[in-house]
Scaffold this active site. Structure first.
Site, PDB file in Angstrom:
ATOM      1  N   VAL A   1       0.865  -1.180   0.000  1.00  0.00           N
ATOM      2  CA  VAL A   1       0.000   0.000   0.000  1.00  0.00           C
ATOM      3  C   VAL A   1       0.896   1.222   0.000  1.00  0.00           C
ATOM      4  O   VAL A   1       2.051   1.170   0.432  1.00  0.00           O
ATOM      5  CB  VAL A   1      -0.976   0.023   1.205  1.00  0.00           C
ATOM      6  N   SER A   2       0.371   2.330  -0.478  1.00  0.00           N
ATOM      7  CA  SER A   2       1.223   3.506  -0.662  1.00  0.00           C
ATOM      8  C   SER A   2       1.107   4.528   0.465  1.00  0.00           C
ATOM      9  O   SER A   2       1.862   5.487   0.486  1.00  0.00           O
ATOM     10  CB  SER A   2       0.914   4.172  -2.000  1.00  0.00           C
TER      11      SER A   2
END
Length: 50
Positions: free
Chosen positions: A8-9
């Site tokens: 995930v960013s």
């Protein structure tokens, strides 16, 4: 051995859904990370790296 990768960013996002899906797909080992692509230093064209 089947290996999975979840990413995930942002720290506000959750890896649980991705990890669950990878386990259901048969992954025995899962690597994961939370990292923002916006904070990475990417060289500009002509500065090397391309």
């Amino acid at each position: 051995m089947t290996i999975g990768y979840a990413r995930v960013s942002t720290s506000g996002q959750n890896l649980d859904g991705q990890c669950d899906s990878l386990r259901q797909a048969g992954c025995e080992r899962i690597y994961s990370e939370k990292i923002s692509g916006g904070k990475m230093s990417i060289p500009k064209q002509g500065e090397g790296g391309y």
